[in-house]
Scaffold this motif. Structure first.
Motif, short mmCIF file in Angstrom:
data_model
loop_
_atom_site.label_atom_id
_atom_site.label_comp_id
_atom_site.label_asym_id
_atom_site.label_seq_id
_atom_site.Cartn_x
_atom_site.Cartn_y
_atom_site.Cartn_z
N LYS A 17 -6.12 -1.06 -4.87
CA LYS A 17 -7.00 -1.43 -3.56
C LYS A 17 -6.30 -0.51 -2.62
O LYS A 17 -4.90 -0.54 -2.64
N GLU A 18 -6.95 0.06 -1.58
CA GLU A 18 -6.42 0.76 -0.55
C GLU A 18 -5.61 -0.13 0.53
O GLU A 18 -4.67 0.28 1.10
N ASN A 19 -5.92 -1.26 0.63
CA ASN A 19 -5.40 -2.30 1.57
C ASN A 19 -4.16 -3.16 1.04
O ASN A 19 -3.81 -4.06 1.48
N SER A 20 -3.73 -2.82 -0.24
CA SER A 20 -2.68 -3.22 -1.09
C SER A 20 -1.36 -3.06 -0.07
O SER A 20 -0.98 -2.10 0.43
N THR A 21 -0.51 -4.32 0.31
CA THR A 21 0.36 -4.32 0.88
C THR A 21 1.65 -4.79 -0.03
O THR A 21 2.78 -4.89 0.44
N ASN B 105 -1.06 4.19 -5.81
CA ASN B 105 -0.52 3.10 -4.97
C ASN B 105 0.40 3.62 -3.99
O ASN B 105 1.28 4.34 -4.23
N THR B 106 0.41 3.25 -2.74
CA THR B 106 1.43 3.62 -1.90
C THR B 106 2.06 2.70 -1.27
O THR B 106 2.87 2.90 -0.26
N SER B 107 2.12 1.32 -1.60
CA SER B 107 2.88 0.23 -1.05
C SER B 107 3.94 -0.25 -1.97
O SER B 107 5.12 -0.81 -1.53
#
Length: 101
Positions: free
Chosen positions: A13-17, A43-45
């Motif tokens: 998910k793009e909004n994954s934190t 994933n970027t988080s």
């Protein structure tokens, strides 16, 4: 693998934190790690994943995870690797490397 599919969906998910994923002693095998590795490509988080106690993870699983953070198959692949994930913890990693020398 079903649990890994669910986690993979969340990781993509793009909004994954989520920055740390602790998966100690979850009976994850090579197939499960490969599912997670595919999700981690975008994933970027996530900065840390821990996998101790998952003795079913062998060479193929660990290599698929390592390839996410440093794919040396080409210069482009290296540049597109996940540079956010900086820590992979797995207690059997050295044993697996020794077996595949």
């Amino acid at each position: 693998p079903d649990g890994c599919h669910g986690l993979a969906t969340l990781l993509q998910k793009e909004n994954s934190t989520l920055d740390t994923l602790i998966l100690d002693c979850n009976n994850i095998d090579d197939e499960g790690v490969q599912i997670l590795a595919n999700a981690l490509r975008s994933n970027t988080s996530l900065t840390r994943i821990t996998l101790p106690g998952n003795e079913q993870i062998m060479w193929e699983g660990m290599m698929s995870l390592l390839k996410v953070v440093n794919d040396i198959s080409s210069i482009k692949a290296t540049l597109q690797s996940n540079h956010t994930l900086t820590e992979i913890e797995y207690d059997n990693f050295l044993d697996i490397l020794k077996k595949h020398r």
